[in-house]
Design an enzyme around this catalytic site. Structure first.
Site, mmCIF file in Angstrom:
data_model
loop_
_atom_site.group_PDB
_atom_site.id
_atom_site.type_symbol
_atom_site.label_atom_id
_atom_site.label_comp_id
_atom_site.label_asym_id
_atom_site.label_seq_id
_atom_site.Cartn_x
_atom_site.Cartn_y
_atom_site.Cartn_z
ATOM 1 N N HIS A 51 -2.073 3.245 1.568
ATOM 2 C CA HIS A 51 -2.780 2.187 2.300
ATOM 3 C C HIS A 51 -3.952 2.805 3.049
ATOM 4 O O HIS A 51 -5.093 2.721 2.610
ATOM 5 C CB HIS A 51 -1.810 1.459 3.236
ATOM 6 N N CYS A 103 2.783 3.040 10.156
ATOM 7 C CA CYS A 103 1.489 2.480 10.573
ATOM 8 C C CYS A 103 1.400 0.992 10.278
ATOM 9 O O CYS A 103 1.157 0.188 11.161
ATOM 10 C CB CYS A 103 0.342 3.211 9.881
ATOM 11 N N HIS A 104 1.618 0.622 9.009
ATOM 12 C CA HIS A 104 1.447 -0.789 8.652
ATOM 13 C C HIS A 104 2.599 -1.329 7.820
ATOM 14 O O HIS A 104 2.464 -2.321 7.117
ATOM 15 C CB HIS A 104 0.116 -0.996 7.923
ATOM 16 N N GLY A 105 3.724 -0.602 7.874
ATOM 17 C CA GLY A 105 4.942 -1.145 7.303
ATOM 18 C C GLY A 105 5.087 -1.093 5.792
ATOM 19 O O GLY A 105 5.841 -1.875 5.225
#
Lengths: 176, 690
Positions: free
Chosen positions: A121, A140-142
């Site tokens: 990502h 960070c963003h799953g």
């Protein structure tokens, strides 16, 4: 430049101006190259990026280690039977980035998963043994990766990449 | 920059911007329509040359800062890594280091031009003073830049120059401590100098904008010193001045490239290839050539404070020039006496520069005092007096009159100026070397090296044999710490394959670690490793060698030199001779004599060497015939060993030398063709105006 000469009658003056302008353009473009090229990795950085050897014997089943190669964290996981089975039971076509587990490990060494531990990502480092797929979880963003390092859930677009490596013996690999 | 413009761009998008920010009108009125006197000669192109040099220095400087480490322990090494490892790093570093000198060459020409043609006179006083401020900023910037590589001259230059401020009564010592950020020149000093060296060029650029602004308000002066009266006296800046300036810049680039590609170290000092050592001052501290006249003035005054005042006064006095010289006639072309005194003044400056590089003793001190007097007398006595007693020749009514009168009789002073300036440059430059007199060492014989000259290449066989000599003899005491095994396989080197270099590396044991248990361990060398040093630290090296640490050999052929003297340093500029270092190293290796000559007593533990400064060297005779076996049939003599290992050490000092000379040739071919094209283009553009 002057516009005294007309386009219908190219003169010697026009030719001279064009030739000088062209030479200036070529020279300027060539002179630009060193200023751009210097930004690339220097020779010592490239030399430091040479292949490394990693001894696998201390890694027990179910454990994993993190080594650095070219400044990147490489996860080396000694997968359990359960993890391997899970990775192979998935319908590959249903994955966001379809790839079979067989294509991501070396045959004969199925228990060893070697991936670059950088979330596809935005570059954070996923945590091993976390998330719902017995693999990696990026805080960070799953994004969630399975036990083969494949993306299963979250915003990451692709699987964790497999670095170039080979087995030099049963318990030793060379990365790079 | 001269008032509102009625310029309107034709493109609607540009018109839209122009109504809100009249930037195109500003550019048009400043650099396109701006009327420039039609009689300007090529000395006026130095303004453009200076802008070009400022741009180059900022561009290359910003790039070097991407790779440089401003730390006392790492700065020297980081500069070497730039030169060795960064893509085109050697080129960028040469461009920047040589660029500083070229910047000063151009500024001196520019200043002397202003002096000769009276460009400081009413209404250009502010323009001139801004120029002096730029010059002062340049000197500060150049000085701090010279400190950054953190070599011996950097360190001791910083020490000497900062100590100038200790001459100030009462607060001097406190000011020096403030400048240093410590009790001596050290890491805090280096750090702040780096910061300021990055800042000052942008200040210069800012003052340059003011300088150009003032220029465009007052208008340019010209060789006849009469202001333009009608449109016939001027031509539009573009294309006339633009193309002429570009031609001037192209010609200047030829000189610039000559240094970058063929003589990058000619203007520098060999001592600066020795890492800074706070315990040892080099025998002759010499500033960069562009400070030498002022350095000579400083040393001529026997009182510390007065010397410092005189040195700064020599520059500050320029600010008062518009009022010291009150003659109404601007150009020295019409001032027969002023013209002569101008040339005497130029000679005084050159000679002061020469003296600045000589040891301060004997006749040099007397000459320095006389010339210092002459320097100040020119401003304080000659110019004010001339304004009163000189009877100038009549000046032409207008520029066009002057141009018409000129066709036919070409003025000759320009030729002599060119000769004077060429001489000045080489004198200044060479005097650095002359100052570095090796004390009592014999002149090393000049050897014919395969790598000398514009097409020089390393002899691969000699490099390979030299490596063998280093490995079997020198390596027991001397390190080679900037050379990695991978370098052996790089183009322009000894010509080994990658596999050969790896095999060579694996013969060495390299310390690595810590491992997972926290222990250091030894492993076989890899191509990325550097040659291991024979001693773990300098103290150990010192202890094992009778108190004298054997120097690292990576840079030795660039860190050693000997006095060339007048007129050789001028000849060297044209012949591209720059092999003082290799000549010296090869000579020292062969200069041992079993017995010191009659009447020479050597200190305990020293050996007699003909070429070593002072003759007493701590290194015993390292080479003897037949000591190293060669498998290519080359003679196994000391002379051959010395030549081979010196060739090898020249390569370790500058692994990209072949690339430098090769690219240099390509650049020269291009620049010469381009200069010819520019010349004819300039002629065509100006054809209508003559």
């Amino acid at each position: 430049m002057t516009t005294a000469s007309s386009a219908d009658h190219p003169t010697r003056r026009d030719f001279l101006f064009v030739a000088t302008g062209a030479a200036a353009a070529v020279g300027g473009a060539a002179a630009l190259w060193p200023f751009i090229s210097q930004m690339n990795p220097d020779a010592s950085t490239i030399a430091a990026g040479a292949p490394i050897e990693v001894d696998l014997s201390p890694i027990a089943e179910g454990q994993d280690i993190k080594v650095f190669w070219r400044g990147k964290p490489i996860y080396i996981s000694h997968r359990t039977k359960k993890q391997i089975d899970e990775a192979r039971a998935v319908n590959v076509a249903s994955l966001p980035d379809p790839q079979s587990d067989e294509a991501r490990v070396k045959s004969g060494h199925e228990q060893w998963l070697v991936v670059i531990g950088i979330c596809t990502h935005l570059g954070c480092i996923p945590i091993a043994h976390e998330g719902s797929y017995d693999g990696f979880f990026c805080p960070c963003h799953g994004s969630q990766y399975d036990s083969s390092g494949r993306i299963r859930q979250g915003p990451a677009p692709a699987n964790l990449p497999v670095p170039p490596y080979q087995f030099v013996s049963d318990t030793k690999i060379q990365i790079g | 920059m001269s008032g509102p413009s009625d310029y309107q761009p034709s493109n609607p998008a540009l018109q839209w911007i122009e109504r809100r920010l009249p930037i195109f009108g500003l550019i048009h009125s400043s650099f396109v329509a701006y009327p420039t006197p039609r009689n300007l000669n090529y000395w006026w192109t130095f303004g453009a040359i200076l802008s070009f040099m400022l741009g180059m220095q900022i561009l290359t400087g910003v790039i070097l800062a991407m790779h440089y480490t401003p730390h006392a322990d790492l700065a020297f090494k980081s500069v070497e890594l730039i030169v060795r490892d960064v893509n085109y790093g050697w080129l960028l570093r040469n461009m920047h280091a040589v660029g500083a000198s070229m910047f000063f060459v151009a500024v001196y020409v520019h200043m002397f031009r202003g002096l000769y043609y009276g460009s400081y006179k009413e209404p250009r006083e502010v323009l001139w003073i801004l120029g002096v401020i730029i010059y002062l900023l340049m000197m500060a910037t150049g000085f701090m830049g010279y400190v950054l590589p953190w070599g011996q001259m950097s360190f001791w230059g910083a020490t000497v120059i900062t100590n100038l401020f200790s001459a100030i009564p009462y607060v001097g010592e406190s000011i020096v401590t403030l400048l240093w950020g410590g009790y001596s020149v050290g890491n805090p000093t280096l750090n702040r100098f780096f910061s300021l060296h990055y800042l000052l060029p942008f200040l210069i650029a800012g003052v340059v904008v003011l300088h150009v602004w003032a220029l465009h308000v007052a208008g340019q002066n010209n060789p006849d010193g009469v202001e333009p009266k009608t449109e016939k006296d001027t031509v539009p800046f573009t294309p006339h001045a633009t193309i002429k300036d570009m031609f001037g810049v192209t010609c200047f680039m030829l000189l610039y490239a000559w240094f970058i590609f063929y003589m990058p170290n000619y203007l520098g000092d060999a001592d600066n290839y020795i890492p800074a050592n706070p315990g040892v001052t080099p025998p002759h501290i010499v500033p960069e050539w562009y400070y030498l006249p002022f350095y000579a003035i400083l040393r001529s005054i026997p009182n510390k404070l007065a010397g410092v005042i005189a040195m700064f006064g020599a520059i500050i006095i320029l600010c008062f020039l518009p009022w010291l010289d009150s003659a109404r006639t601007k150009s020295s072309k019409y001032r027969p006496l002023a013209k002569q005194f101008f040339w005497i003044f130029v000679a005084v400056c050159i000679l002061l520069g020469y003296l600045g590089a000589q040891p301060p003793e004997g006749i040099y001190v007397v000459a320095g005092r006389v010339l210092t007097f002459c320097y100040f007398a020119y401003f304080l006595i000659v110019l004010p007096l001339l304004a009163r007693i000189e009877k100038p020749r009549p000046v032409p009514n207008s520029i066009s009159d002057a141009v018409l009168a000129k066709t036919g009789s070409r003025s000759t002073p320009m030729v002599s100026t060119a000769i004077m300036l060429a001489l000045a440059g080489s004198l200044f430059a060479g005097s650095i070397d002359s100052a570095k007199a090796s004390e009592g060492g014999d002149q090393p014989p000049s050897i014919k090296w395969s790598f000398s000259g514009p097409f020089g290449k390393f002899d691969r066989g000699a490099l390979q044999r030299g490596l063998k000599v280093y490995k079997e003899v020198c390596a027991s005491c001397h390190g080679l710490s900037y050379v990695a095994f991978r370098n052996l396989a790089e183009p322009g080197g000894p010509g080994y394959s990658v596999a050969q270099a790896s095999a060579f590396a694996s013969e060495y044991k390299v310390k690595d670690g810590p491992n997972d248990a926290g222990d250091m361990f030894e492993r076989a060398g890899r191509p990325a490793d550097y040659f291991p040093s024979p001693f773990p630290n300098e103290q150990a090296a010192r202890a094992a060698n009778g108190g004298a640490a054997p120097p690292d050999l990576s840079l030795i052929t660039k860190a050693r030199s000997y006095k060339r003297g007048f007129p050789w340093f001028i000849v060297d500029f044209f012949t591209q001779y720059q092999e003082q270092g290799p000549d010296y190293v090869a000579a020292v290796l062969q200069g041992f004599e079993d017995k010191a000559p009659e009447g020479v007593t050597l200190p305990e533990g020293s050996y007699y060497n003909k070429y070593f400064p002072g003759h007493a060297i701590k290194m015993p005779k390292p080479l003897s015939d037949g000591q190293v076996s060669y498998d290519d049939g080359s003679p196994t003599t000391v002379a051959q060993y010395a030549k081979d290992v010196t060739t090898f050490l020249m390569w370790t000092a500058e692994p990209h030398m072949e690339a430098r000379k090769r690219l240099g040739f390509q650049v020269f071919v291009f620049l010469i063709i381009f200069a010819i094209l520019m010349y004819f283009t300039k002629k065509k553009v100006w054809a209508d105006s003559h």
